[in-house]
Design a protein around this motif. Sequence first.
Motif, PDB file in Angstrom:
ATOM      1  N   ARG A 111     -20.332  18.975  -3.677  1.00  0.00           N
ATOM      2  CA  ARG A 111     -19.293  18.424  -4.132  1.00  0.00           C
ATOM      3  C   ARG A 111     -18.208  18.878  -3.472  1.00  0.00           C
ATOM      4  O   ARG A 111     -17.974  20.093  -3.310  1.00  0.00           O
ATOM      5  N   PRO A 112     -17.247  18.120  -2.835  1.00  0.00           N
ATOM      6  CA  PRO A 112     -15.994  18.682  -1.921  1.00  0.00           C
ATOM      7  C   PRO A 112     -14.985  19.223  -3.067  1.00  0.00           C
ATOM      8  O   PRO A 112     -14.879  18.732  -4.202  1.00  0.00           O
ATOM      9  N   MET A 127      -9.876  23.883 -12.062  1.00  0.00           N
ATOM     10  CA  MET A 127     -10.428  24.706 -12.477  1.00  0.00           C
ATOM     11  C   MET A 127     -11.974  24.925 -12.947  1.00  0.00           C
ATOM     12  O   MET A 127     -12.404  26.082 -12.802  1.00  0.00           O
ATOM     13  N   HIS A 128     -12.129  23.841 -13.426  1.00  0.00           N
ATOM     14  CA  HIS A 128     -13.835  23.753 -13.642  1.00  0.00           C
ATOM     15  C   HIS A 128     -14.509  23.804 -12.369  1.00  0.00           C
ATOM     16  O   HIS A 128     -15.734  24.657 -12.192  1.00  0.00           O
ATOM     17  N   ARG A 129     -14.009  23.420 -11.206  1.00  0.00           N
ATOM     18  CA  ARG A 129     -14.634  23.417  -9.967  1.00  0.00           C
ATOM     19  C   ARG A 129     -14.701  24.827  -9.637  1.00  0.00           C
ATOM     20  O   ARG A 129     -15.917  25.446  -8.984  1.00  0.00           O
ATOM     21  N   ILE A 176     -18.157  27.189  -8.753  1.00  0.00           N
ATOM     22  CA  ILE A 176     -18.413  27.610  -7.449  1.00  0.00           C
ATOM     23  C   ILE A 176     -18.748  29.309  -7.497  1.00  0.00           C
ATOM     24  O   ILE A 176     -19.606  29.914  -6.975  1.00  0.00           O
ATOM     25  N   VAL A 177     -17.827  29.943  -8.255  1.00  0.00           N
ATOM     26  CA  VAL A 177     -17.982  31.327  -8.741  1.00  0.00           C
ATOM     27  C   VAL A 177     -19.317  31.660  -9.376  1.00  0.00           C
ATOM     28  O   VAL A 177     -19.962  32.355  -8.862  1.00  0.00           O
ATOM     29  N   ALA A 178     -19.880  30.960 -10.250  1.00  0.00           N
ATOM     30  CA  ALA A 178     -20.927  31.069 -10.818  1.00  0.00           C
ATOM     31  C   ALA A 178     -22.045  30.831 -10.028  1.00  0.00           C
ATOM     32  O   ALA A 178     -22.924  31.812  -9.837  1.00  0.00           O
ATOM     33  N   ASP A 179     -21.971  29.862  -9.148  1.00  0.00           N
ATOM     34  CA  ASP A 179     -23.225  29.582  -8.185  1.00  0.00           C
ATOM     35  C   ASP A 179     -23.471  30.868  -7.022  1.00  0.00           C
ATOM     36  O   ASP A 179     -24.367  31.104  -6.812  1.00  0.00           O
TER      37      ASP A 179
END
Length: 392
Positions: A6-7, A378-380, A384-387
């Motif tokens: 997802r962009p 904020m959710h994105r 990304i940080v989690a991944d």
Amino acid sequence: MNADARPLPEFPAWPQFDDAERSGLIRALEQGQWWRMGGSETDTFDREFAEYHGAARSLAVTNGTHALELALQVLGVGPGTEVIVPAFTFISSSQAAQRLGAVAVPVDVTPDTYCMDLAATEAAITPRTRAIMPVHMAGHFADMDGLAKLSEASGVPLVQDAAHAHGAQWRGKRVGELGSLAAFSFQNGKLMTAGEGGAVVFPEGERYAEMYEQAFLRHSCGRPRTDRRYLHGTSGSNFRMNEFSAAVLRAQLGRLAGQIDTREQREPLLSGLLAEIPGVVPQVRDERVTRNPHYMMMFRIPGLDEFKRNELVDALIERGLPAFAAFRAIYRSQGFWESAAPDLTVDDLAARCPNTEAIYSDCVWLHHRTLLGTEEQMHRIAEIVADTVAAV
């Protein structure tokens, strides 16, 4: 669709500007005098900035490093003296003292707020200590209650390094209301900017009024305002801010409160999301901080070494996040040892600063413009940080 595919919606740009800056630049241009001794923009900015921060006076200067240096100088810092600084900070905090010939004494920080540790600071005071310099890391106040008591008991004044703390409040009090000198930066990445610039703010009181007058002289080559015969009353340098920078900063100050409001809304959401990620620990907020402007969104991955942390930062950047490695411990930079360094080794200081050793290796921060984004962003960011953390 997974988090990678997802962009990421584009974050607000930084620096931000509009017709207010354009009008200010034209106003400064057309007044016909482009330096503070003939124009009005810098003097007006000084009044507006002081009022915004609850200070009696403000003195705009060329940059934040010079602001620190000037504040230390009017407190009598020089050869034969010491200044206590946090070990985890941008190196200007120590170099401002070292350039005056004073020894910079690094002390450890707390593992959660990343600000100067009170017990370590108290243990570092000697008869040569002339100033204590708390750094309000990423806009989060150091323990100003404890430091004020320590300052009063020891007789050693505080100089707040408020380079990250524009508009911050401690127990409802602004930086200029806390009874000590404070230095701000307006460098390009700061919460308000003219590319470069700085300011020293002075609280109420006759003693500080005298310091302001001395600082004004020293920031203008020691020359009185009305001098026509080169009667330089003190030594000094040219730290004067120009009229164009001041005009831009007046516009920047006008939108600061609204930007802080937005970041104060977004940060709790993002911090909570990051805290749910295994291994990620966001910077903790002391409940006495009643307004945090959030210069950077900071978080740690305890146990990560510096090499892996740097790989993580690179990966976050590749995925569209404006991410940065945290400051190095100041004693681990060659420039710290060039002059006026303590009579200790790197290993000695590392042993005294275990929290700093950990934080500089495992801490990441995201540019504050991310916190001007949407709730969706904020959710994105968290996804990304989690991944990315899981992949390191």
